[in-house]
Motif scaffolding. Sequence first.
Motif, PDB file in Angstrom:
ATOM      1  N   PRO A  94       0.813  -1.215   0.000  1.00  0.00           N
ATOM      2  CA  PRO A  94       0.000   0.000   0.000  1.00  0.00           C
ATOM      3  C   PRO A  94       0.844   1.261   0.000  1.00  0.00           C
ATOM      4  N   GLY A  95       0.226   2.346  -0.449  1.00  0.00           N
ATOM      5  CA  GLY A  95       0.899   3.630  -0.503  1.00  0.00           C
ATOM      6  C   GLY A  95       0.954   4.161  -1.920  1.00  0.00           C
ATOM      7  N   GLU A 130      -2.422   5.055  -6.145  1.00  0.00           N
ATOM      8  CA  GLU A 130      -2.505   4.986  -4.685  1.00  0.00           C
ATOM      9  C   GLU A 130      -3.118   3.646  -4.310  1.00  0.00           C
ATOM     10  N   VAL A 131      -2.285   2.737  -3.775  1.00  0.00           N
ATOM     11  CA  VAL A 131      -2.771   1.419  -3.363  1.00  0.00           C
ATOM     12  C   VAL A 131      -3.320   1.538  -1.950  1.00  0.00           C
ATOM     13  N   ALA A 132      -4.596   1.229  -1.779  1.00  0.00           N
ATOM     14  CA  ALA A 132      -5.266   1.415  -0.502  1.00  0.00           C
ATOM     15  C   ALA A 132      -4.737   0.442   0.549  1.00  0.00           C
ATOM     16  N   PRO A 133      -4.587   0.889   1.798  1.00  0.00           N
ATOM     17  CA  PRO A 133      -4.062   0.012   2.853  1.00  0.00           C
ATOM     18  C   PRO A 133      -5.081  -0.990   3.376  1.00  0.00           C
ATOM     19  N   ASP A 134      -6.364  -0.678   3.269  1.00  0.00           N
ATOM     20  CA  ASP A 134      -7.385  -1.556   3.837  1.00  0.00           C
ATOM     21  C   ASP A 134      -7.835  -2.636   2.875  1.00  0.00           C
ATOM     22  N   ASP A 135      -8.120  -2.246   1.649  1.00  0.00           N
ATOM     23  CA  ASP A 135      -8.606  -3.181   0.633  1.00  0.00           C
ATOM     24  C   ASP A 135      -8.196  -2.635  -0.717  1.00  0.00           C
ATOM     25  N   VAL A 136      -7.574  -3.481  -1.560  1.00  0.00           N
ATOM     26  CA  VAL A 136      -7.043  -3.006  -2.839  1.00  0.00           C
ATOM     27  C   VAL A 136      -8.136  -2.426  -3.734  1.00  0.00           C
ATOM     28  N   HIS A 138     -10.183  -0.285  -3.054  1.00  0.00           N
ATOM     29  CA  HIS A 138     -10.324   1.138  -2.773  1.00  0.00           C
ATOM     30  C   HIS A 138      -9.155   1.944  -3.334  1.00  0.00           C
ATOM     31  N   SER A 139      -8.282   1.305  -4.066  1.00  0.00           N
ATOM     32  CA  SER A 139      -7.147   1.997  -4.674  1.00  0.00           C
ATOM     33  C   SER A 139      -7.621   2.913  -5.801  1.00  0.00           C
ATOM     34  N   ARG A 266       7.620   2.627  -6.243  1.00  0.00           N
ATOM     35  CA  ARG A 266       7.005   2.911  -4.938  1.00  0.00           C
ATOM     36  C   ARG A 266       7.500   4.261  -4.417  1.00  0.00           C
TER      37      ARG A 266
END
Length: 273
Positions: A94-95, A130-136, A138-139, A266
Amino acid sequence: MALTARVRTRDGWAVSHAVVTLTDAHGVQVLRAEADEEGQVRDLTGLAPGAYTVIVTAVGYAPVAASAIVTASGYAEVGVVTLARQGGEELPPPGPWTVDPAHSTVGAVAQHLGISSVRGRFTDFAAVIEVAPDDVVHSRVDAVIRADSIDTGNRTRDEHLRSEDFLFVDKYPEITYRSHALTPSGTDRWTVHGELTMRGLVRPVDLFLSYLGTGADPWGGTRAAFRATAELRREDFAMNYNQIVQAGIAAIGTTLRVELDVQAVRGTELPAA
Protein backbone atom coordinates in the motif's frame (compact mmCIF):
# COMPACT_ATOMS: atom_id res chain seq x y z
CA MET A 1 10.96 -38.20 -30.16
CA ALA A 2 11.07 -34.89 -28.27
CA LEU A 3 9.92 -32.78 -25.36
CA THR A 4 8.97 -29.20 -26.21
CA ALA A 5 8.02 -26.23 -24.03
CA ARG A 6 7.98 -22.44 -24.08
CA VAL A 7 8.85 -20.55 -20.91
CA ARG A 8 7.49 -17.04 -20.48
CA THR A 9 7.07 -14.37 -17.82
CA ARG A 10 3.58 -13.28 -16.85
CA ASP A 11 3.79 -10.40 -19.34
CA GLY A 12 4.92 -12.62 -22.21
CA TRP A 13 8.71 -12.25 -22.24
CA ALA A 14 10.95 -15.25 -22.86
CA VAL A 15 12.87 -16.67 -19.87
CA SER A 16 16.09 -17.62 -21.58
CA HIS A 17 17.80 -19.14 -18.52
CA ALA A 18 14.98 -21.49 -17.54
CA VAL A 19 15.69 -25.16 -16.83
CA VAL A 20 13.13 -27.91 -17.44
CA THR A 21 13.40 -31.14 -15.47
CA LEU A 22 11.31 -34.24 -16.09
CA THR A 23 10.76 -36.85 -13.38
CA ASP A 24 8.99 -40.19 -13.67
CA ALA A 25 6.28 -41.68 -11.42
CA HIS A 26 8.97 -42.68 -8.90
CA GLY A 27 10.45 -39.21 -8.68
CA VAL A 28 13.55 -40.14 -10.66
CA GLN A 29 14.93 -37.44 -12.95
CA VAL A 30 14.91 -38.68 -16.55
CA LEU A 31 15.58 -35.44 -18.45
CA ARG A 32 17.07 -32.00 -17.94
CA ALA A 33 16.98 -29.33 -20.65
CA GLU A 34 17.73 -25.60 -20.83
CA ALA A 35 15.73 -22.95 -22.68
CA ASP A 36 17.30 -21.04 -25.57
CA GLU A 37 17.33 -17.25 -26.01
CA GLU A 38 13.67 -17.34 -27.10
CA GLY A 39 12.60 -19.33 -24.04
CA GLN A 40 12.11 -22.44 -26.18
CA VAL A 41 12.92 -25.89 -24.85
CA ARG A 42 13.39 -28.84 -27.18
CA ASP A 43 15.06 -32.09 -26.17
CA LEU A 44 15.31 -35.16 -28.38
CA THR A 45 15.88 -37.63 -25.55
CA GLY A 46 13.81 -40.79 -26.04
CA LEU A 47 11.25 -41.28 -23.28
CA ALA A 48 9.07 -44.23 -22.38
CA PRO A 49 5.34 -43.58 -22.75
CA GLY A 50 3.55 -42.61 -19.54
CA ALA A 51 2.91 -39.84 -17.04
CA TYR A 52 5.69 -37.52 -15.89
CA THR A 53 6.12 -34.41 -13.76
CA VAL A 54 7.62 -31.33 -15.37
CA ILE A 55 9.45 -28.88 -13.10
CA VAL A 56 10.49 -25.52 -14.56
CA THR A 57 12.96 -23.35 -12.64
CA ALA A 58 14.82 -20.10 -13.30
CA VAL A 59 16.87 -17.80 -11.10
CA GLY A 60 14.64 -15.03 -9.79
CA TYR A 61 11.38 -16.87 -10.49
CA ALA A 62 9.18 -19.18 -8.46
CA PRO A 63 9.38 -22.79 -9.71
CA VAL A 64 6.40 -24.32 -11.49
CA ALA A 65 5.39 -27.99 -11.60
CA ALA A 66 3.00 -29.53 -14.11
CA SER A 67 2.00 -32.91 -15.45
CA ALA A 68 2.97 -34.21 -18.88
CA ILE A 69 2.01 -37.28 -20.85
CA VAL A 70 4.56 -38.90 -23.13
CA THR A 71 2.79 -40.51 -26.07
CA ALA A 72 3.58 -43.85 -27.67
CA SER A 73 5.82 -42.01 -30.13
CA GLY A 74 7.92 -40.65 -27.26
CA TYR A 75 6.67 -37.10 -27.76
CA ALA A 76 5.57 -34.70 -25.00
CA GLU A 77 4.35 -31.16 -25.64
CA VAL A 78 4.27 -29.12 -22.45
CA GLY A 79 3.12 -25.89 -24.11
CA VAL A 80 3.58 -22.46 -22.52
CA VAL A 81 4.84 -22.40 -18.93
CA THR A 82 4.42 -19.06 -17.14
CA LEU A 83 6.81 -18.10 -14.35
CA ALA A 84 6.16 -15.45 -11.69
CA ARG A 85 8.90 -13.32 -10.19
CA GLN A 86 10.17 -14.68 -6.89
CA GLY A 87 10.43 -12.40 -3.90
CA GLY A 88 7.72 -10.09 -5.20
CA GLU A 89 4.39 -9.40 -3.58
CA GLU A 90 1.07 -10.99 -4.40
CA LEU A 91 -0.25 -7.44 -4.43
CA PRO A 92 1.65 -4.15 -4.53
CA PRO A 93 2.36 -2.82 -1.01
CA PRO A 94 0.00 0.00 0.00
CA GLY A 95 0.90 3.63 -0.50
CA PRO A 96 1.71 5.90 -3.45
CA TRP A 97 3.34 4.61 -6.63
CA THR A 98 4.63 6.90 -9.37
CA VAL A 99 4.46 5.72 -12.98
CA ASP A 100 7.88 5.79 -14.65
CA PRO A 101 7.29 7.20 -18.17
CA ALA A 102 10.74 6.09 -19.33
CA HIS A 103 9.74 2.46 -18.82
CA SER A 104 6.03 2.68 -19.59
CA THR A 105 3.97 2.94 -22.76
CA VAL A 106 0.62 4.60 -23.41
CA GLY A 107 -0.49 3.34 -26.80
CA ALA A 108 -3.56 3.27 -29.03
CA VAL A 109 -4.50 1.14 -32.02
CA ALA A 110 -6.97 2.11 -34.75
CA GLN A 111 -8.22 0.06 -37.64
CA HIS A 112 -7.29 1.37 -41.09
CA LEU A 113 -9.29 0.61 -44.23
CA GLY A 114 -10.87 -2.34 -42.48
CA ILE A 115 -7.83 -4.54 -43.10
CA SER A 116 -4.92 -3.36 -40.96
CA SER A 117 -4.01 -1.42 -37.83
CA VAL A 118 -2.27 1.87 -37.21
CA ARG A 119 -0.45 2.14 -33.89
CA GLY A 120 0.43 5.28 -32.00
CA ARG A 121 1.62 6.29 -28.56
CA PHE A 122 1.74 9.31 -26.29
CA THR A 123 5.26 10.20 -25.22
CA ASP A 124 4.49 12.77 -22.50
CA PHE A 125 2.41 11.60 -19.53
CA ALA A 126 2.41 11.29 -15.76
CA ALA A 127 0.39 9.16 -13.34
CA VAL A 128 0.17 8.28 -9.67
CA ILE A 129 -1.31 5.07 -8.29
CA GLU A 130 -2.51 4.99 -4.69
CA VAL A 131 -2.77 1.42 -3.36
CA ALA A 132 -5.27 1.41 -0.50
CA PRO A 133 -4.06 0.01 2.85
CA ASP A 134 -7.38 -1.56 3.84
CA ASP A 135 -8.61 -3.18 0.63
CA VAL A 136 -7.04 -3.01 -2.84
CA VAL A 137 -10.47 -2.31 -4.38
CA HIS A 138 -10.32 1.14 -2.77
CA SER A 139 -7.15 2.00 -4.67
CA ARG A 140 -7.13 4.73 -7.30
CA VAL A 141 -5.15 6.12 -10.21
CA ASP A 142 -4.82 9.64 -11.59
CA ALA A 143 -3.17 10.22 -14.96
CA VAL A 144 -2.46 13.20 -17.21
CA ILE A 145 -1.40 12.91 -20.86
CA ARG A 146 -0.17 15.71 -23.09
CA ALA A 147 -2.40 15.39 -26.15
CA ASP A 148 0.16 16.92 -28.51
CA SER A 149 2.67 14.16 -27.68
CA ILE A 150 0.88 11.70 -29.99
CA ASP A 151 3.36 9.85 -32.20
CA THR A 152 2.37 7.40 -34.94
CA GLY A 153 5.65 7.57 -36.84
CA ASN A 154 4.17 9.78 -39.58
CA ARG A 155 4.45 13.57 -39.26
CA THR A 156 1.54 14.38 -41.57
CA ARG A 157 -0.77 11.96 -39.80
CA ASP A 158 0.33 13.22 -36.37
CA GLU A 159 -0.43 16.83 -37.34
CA HIS A 160 -3.89 15.77 -38.47
CA LEU A 161 -4.47 13.90 -35.20
CA ARG A 162 -3.57 17.07 -33.29
CA SER A 163 -6.08 19.12 -35.28
CA GLU A 164 -9.73 19.93 -34.53
CA ASP A 165 -10.77 16.76 -36.40
CA PHE A 166 -9.34 14.62 -33.63
CA LEU A 167 -7.55 15.64 -30.41
CA PHE A 168 -7.91 19.42 -30.90
CA VAL A 169 -4.78 20.01 -28.83
CA ASP A 170 -4.81 23.82 -29.17
CA LYS A 171 -8.05 23.98 -27.17
CA TYR A 172 -7.71 20.79 -25.10
CA PRO A 173 -3.99 20.25 -24.36
CA GLU A 174 -4.50 17.52 -21.74
CA ILE A 175 -6.19 14.14 -21.53
CA THR A 176 -6.93 12.99 -17.99
CA TYR A 177 -8.11 9.78 -16.36
CA ARG A 178 -9.33 9.43 -12.78
CA SER A 179 -10.53 6.16 -11.33
CA HIS A 180 -13.21 5.84 -8.67
CA ALA A 181 -13.55 2.06 -8.11
CA LEU A 182 -12.02 -1.36 -8.80
CA THR A 183 -13.81 -4.66 -9.32
CA PRO A 184 -11.81 -7.92 -8.93
CA SER A 185 -11.97 -10.26 -11.92
CA GLY A 186 -9.29 -12.75 -10.80
CA THR A 187 -6.42 -13.14 -8.34
CA ASP A 188 -4.29 -10.63 -10.25
CA ARG A 189 -6.85 -8.91 -12.48
CA TRP A 190 -9.26 -6.05 -11.94
CA THR A 191 -11.61 -3.82 -13.84
CA VAL A 192 -10.75 -0.20 -13.08
CA HIS A 193 -13.77 2.10 -13.30
CA GLY A 194 -13.03 5.73 -14.02
CA GLU A 195 -13.65 8.82 -16.08
CA LEU A 196 -11.66 9.87 -19.12
CA THR A 197 -11.64 13.54 -20.09
CA MET A 198 -10.69 14.22 -23.70
CA ARG A 199 -11.60 17.19 -25.92
CA GLY A 200 -13.38 18.64 -22.89
CA LEU A 201 -15.80 15.71 -22.73
CA VAL A 202 -16.01 13.40 -19.71
CA ARG A 203 -16.97 9.79 -20.33
CA PRO A 204 -16.90 6.63 -18.17
CA VAL A 205 -14.11 4.27 -19.26
CA ASP A 206 -13.20 0.88 -17.81
CA LEU A 207 -9.61 -0.35 -17.83
CA PHE A 208 -9.04 -4.11 -17.81
CA LEU A 209 -5.97 -4.39 -15.62
CA SER A 210 -3.48 -7.22 -15.05
CA TYR A 211 -0.91 -7.05 -12.26
CA LEU A 212 2.40 -8.55 -13.41
CA GLY A 213 4.40 -8.50 -10.20
CA THR A 214 6.63 -6.47 -7.90
CA GLY A 215 10.40 -6.52 -7.49
CA ALA A 216 13.53 -4.56 -6.66
CA ASP A 217 15.14 -2.31 -9.26
CA PRO A 218 18.86 -1.51 -9.76
CA TRP A 219 18.47 1.91 -8.11
CA GLY A 220 17.39 0.61 -4.71
CA GLY A 221 13.68 1.09 -5.30
CA THR A 222 10.67 -1.18 -5.62
CA ARG A 223 8.73 -1.47 -8.86
CA ALA A 224 5.37 -2.89 -9.82
CA ALA A 225 4.34 -3.76 -13.36
CA PHE A 226 0.87 -3.62 -14.87
CA ARG A 227 -0.78 -4.11 -18.22
CA ALA A 228 -4.18 -2.62 -19.08
CA THR A 229 -6.46 -2.30 -22.07
CA ALA A 230 -9.60 -0.34 -22.87
CA GLU A 231 -11.81 0.33 -25.86
CA LEU A 232 -13.01 3.81 -26.78
CA ARG A 233 -15.61 4.94 -29.29
CA ARG A 234 -14.43 8.00 -31.17
CA GLU A 235 -17.95 9.42 -31.38
CA ASP A 236 -18.12 9.56 -27.57
CA PHE A 237 -15.44 12.25 -27.74
CA ALA A 238 -16.77 14.09 -30.79
CA MET A 239 -14.07 12.73 -33.09
CA ASN A 240 -16.38 12.12 -36.02
CA TYR A 241 -13.98 12.76 -38.89
CA ASN A 242 -13.81 9.95 -41.44
CA GLN A 243 -13.66 9.12 -45.11
CA ILE A 244 -15.66 6.45 -46.88
CA VAL A 245 -13.28 4.99 -49.41
CA GLN A 246 -15.39 2.35 -51.10
CA ALA A 247 -18.39 0.07 -50.55
CA GLY A 248 -19.10 1.69 -47.20
CA ILE A 249 -15.61 0.95 -45.81
CA ALA A 250 -14.35 3.75 -43.56
CA ALA A 251 -10.74 4.86 -43.75
CA ILE A 252 -10.54 4.88 -39.95
CA GLY A 253 -12.31 2.53 -37.56
CA THR A 254 -14.94 3.87 -35.17
CA THR A 255 -13.22 2.41 -32.10
CA LEU A 256 -9.77 2.76 -30.56
CA ARG A 257 -8.03 0.13 -28.52
CA VAL A 258 -5.93 1.58 -25.71
CA GLU A 259 -2.93 -0.49 -24.58
CA LEU A 260 -0.96 0.39 -21.44
CA ASP A 261 2.28 -1.20 -20.26
CA VAL A 262 3.21 0.40 -16.98
CA GLN A 263 6.07 0.33 -14.51
CA ALA A 264 5.42 2.18 -11.26
CA VAL A 265 7.99 3.04 -8.60
CA ARG A 266 7.00 2.91 -4.94
CA GLY A 267 6.90 6.43 -3.52
CA THR A 268 6.45 9.84 -5.05
CA GLU A 269 9.88 10.35 -6.62
CA LEU A 270 11.42 8.63 -9.63
CA PRO A 271 15.08 7.48 -9.77
CA ALA A 272 17.57 9.63 -11.69
CA ALA A 273 18.34 6.84 -14.19
